[in-house]
Design a protein around this motif. Sequence first.
Motif, PDB file in Angstrom:
ATOM      1  N   ASP A 120      -1.707  -9.347  10.862  1.00 44.49           N
ATOM      2  CA  ASP A 120      -0.460  -8.795  10.315  1.00 44.49           C
ATOM      3  C   ASP A 120      -0.718  -7.816   9.179  1.00 44.49           C
ATOM      4  O   ASP A 120       0.187  -7.072   8.778  1.00 44.49           O
ATOM      5  CB  ASP A 120       0.442  -9.932   9.809  1.00 44.49           C
ATOM      6  N   THR A 121      -1.932  -7.828   8.627  1.00 39.72           N
ATOM      7  CA  THR A 121      -2.301  -6.911   7.554  1.00 39.72           C
ATOM      8  C   THR A 121      -3.456  -6.028   8.012  1.00 39.72           C
ATOM      9  O   THR A 121      -4.241  -6.427   8.873  1.00 39.72           O
ATOM     10  CB  THR A 121      -2.715  -7.690   6.291  1.00 39.72           C
ATOM     11  N   ARG A 141      -6.745  -5.311   3.691  1.00 36.44           N
ATOM     12  CA  ARG A 141      -5.700  -5.091   2.692  1.00 36.44           C
ATOM     13  C   ARG A 141      -4.637  -6.175   2.764  1.00 36.44           C
ATOM     14  O   ARG A 141      -4.265  -6.620   3.852  1.00 36.44           O
ATOM     15  CB  ARG A 141      -5.058  -3.716   2.891  1.00 36.44           C
ATOM     16  N   ALA A 142      -4.156  -6.565   1.609  1.00 34.47           N
ATOM     17  CA  ALA A 142      -3.164  -7.641   1.558  1.00 34.47           C
ATOM     18  C   ALA A 142      -1.821  -7.211   2.126  1.00 34.47           C
ATOM     19  O   ALA A 142      -1.026  -8.051   2.544  1.00 34.47           O
ATOM     20  CB  ALA A 142      -2.987  -8.120   0.122  1.00 34.47           C
ATOM     21  N   ALA A 143      -1.571  -5.907   2.131  1.00 35.71           N
ATOM     22  CA  ALA A 143      -0.298  -5.402   2.657  1.00 35.71           C
ATOM     23  C   ALA A 143      -0.482  -3.975   3.135  1.00 35.71           C
ATOM     24  O   ALA A 143      -1.396  -3.266   2.690  1.00 35.71           O
ATOM     25  CB  ALA A 143       0.795  -5.459   1.586  1.00 35.71           C
ATOM     26  N   ASP A 144       0.369  -3.561   4.048  1.00 37.76           N
ATOM     27  CA  ASP A 144       0.331  -2.196   4.569  1.00 37.76           C
ATOM     28  C   ASP A 144       1.163  -1.305   3.648  1.00 37.76           C
ATOM     29  O   ASP A 144       2.374  -1.156   3.810  1.00 37.76           O
ATOM     30  CB  ASP A 144       0.894  -2.169   5.995  1.00 37.76           C
ATOM     31  N   GLU A 145       0.493  -0.735   2.649  1.00 40.46           N
ATOM     32  CA  GLU A 145       1.183   0.029   1.623  1.00 40.46           C
ATOM     33  C   GLU A 145       0.260   1.115   1.108  1.00 40.46           C
ATOM     34  O   GLU A 145      -0.959   1.048   1.307  1.00 40.46           O
ATOM     35  CB  GLU A 145       1.605  -0.895   0.470  1.00 40.46           C
ATOM     36  N   LEU A 175      -6.422 -13.139   1.138  1.00 42.15           N
ATOM     37  CA  LEU A 175      -5.335 -12.292   1.637  1.00 42.15           C
ATOM     38  C   LEU A 175      -3.984 -12.966   1.451  1.00 42.15           C
ATOM     39  O   LEU A 175      -3.009 -12.325   1.050  1.00 42.15           O
ATOM     40  CB  LEU A 175      -5.553 -11.976   3.117  1.00 42.15           C
ATOM     41  N   SER A 176      -3.931 -14.257   1.757  1.00 43.29           N
ATOM     42  CA  SER A 176      -2.658 -14.968   1.659  1.00 43.29           C
ATOM     43  C   SER A 176      -2.158 -15.064   0.235  1.00 43.29           C
ATOM     44  O   SER A 176      -0.972 -15.322  -0.004  1.00 43.29           O
ATOM     45  CB  SER A 176      -2.798 -16.380   2.259  1.00 43.29           C
ATOM     46  N   ASN A 180      -6.766  -7.880  -1.972  1.00 51.08           N
ATOM     47  CA  ASN A 180      -7.559  -7.167  -0.987  1.00 51.08           C
ATOM     48  C   ASN A 180      -8.916  -7.859  -0.902  1.00 51.08           C
ATOM     49  O   ASN A 180      -9.339  -8.539  -1.851  1.00 51.08           O
ATOM     50  CB  ASN A 180      -7.777  -5.705  -1.395  1.00 51.08           C
TER      51      ASN A 180
END
Length: 406
Positions: A120-121, A141-145, A175-176, A180
């Motif tokens: 999901d990331t 990456r922890a988020a898609d940003e 990650l959770s 990163n």
Amino acid sequence: MTRLLLDDELLDAQLIRAIGATSHQGADIGEVVQAMRGLDEKSLDSWYEAWNTLGERVFAFAEDQERAGHRISARKAFLRACTYLRTGGSMLYSTPVDPRMAESNTRQTAAFRRAAALLDTPVEVVQIPFEGTTLPGYFLRAADETGVRRATVLALGGYDGTAEECYFYFAAPALSRGYNVLIFDGPGQGAALLQQGLTMRPDWATVITPVVDFLLSRSDVDPARIALAGLSLGGFLAPRAAAQEHRLAALIADSGSYDMYGGALERMPKPLAHGYEEGNKLARVALAEILDGTAKKPTAGWSLRRGLVVHGVDSPLAYLDAMIDFRLDGYAQQITCPTLITHAEGDAIGASAPQTFAALTVADKELIRFTAAEGAGDHCEAGARTLFDARAFGWLDDRLHPATLA
């Protein structure tokens, strides 16, 4: 140590290691137990066949799920296949390198990359510049940003670990929590060893410094919040690196040994160890004969055969000679960042972790002990990583504050 299913101590420990990945979807207990039924514990070929058969079956299932559009089921199955394929090949250390071991590394990598594409990331396959070549790894990456700098965990495994296995030990829990993560194979590890021929070295600041340089070149990494986390042998290599690489904001050494050379000598008869240290020729000859004989035994000699491959030497005695520089004396005292040392009660490999902690001079240091009563007494808390995650990342969160974006 915990005894789970097998009579052989080493094979049972490797079984626990694989099952421990269930905490992050890297194994399924029923699959693993069934695969071990009927195992010939005196045959490493039997071990390889059992795990490889399981791994390839689950890999094929993952492909079926992916074709059917079942992304989550496919991802989970590819992650399990990664663990199973790595575990099968991990017992085949030999010189020359067994082609099945190199193939198992290739296949576990393929399984992980198929899974990574379904996470999901975002996950990037990266090549980190290093001494005229590159080191293989993954930036997660922890988020898609874009335009956001986060706290980042730089993680490494042990003697027979891989970057892909580090996903289950460090990357998934990090990650959770909003970090990163960079996981990679250094010299003597995973693909860097088996595909590139890069052998182990003690001076890991020369390895970690270009990796930190790589992280600092990225726009999504907060340069003030980079943590280094090492597992097993990585629990020694990480402090060794942190002694000279002072751009790190925190250090986690999971079962970090203080003196691997001294630990090896302690397991020898004292007169023989004393003679070896003095360079006595007769003692060296006698010790070489003992080590050569041990190396021929299927599981009792596994760590010696592993040492030959990882260090790129031609005899068990040469492997012991190479270990003389694997010490933290004079290095632990140079670490300047907040440091966490973990120590599992039944972990003979990391028995000197408290000595590492005692040698630290940095003010912000902590030693967390894990007990057999908690189910966490094995090497690197292999059967209780959820508990490790809670304690170790709780410590790290208090220092790097991953929810804070820069």
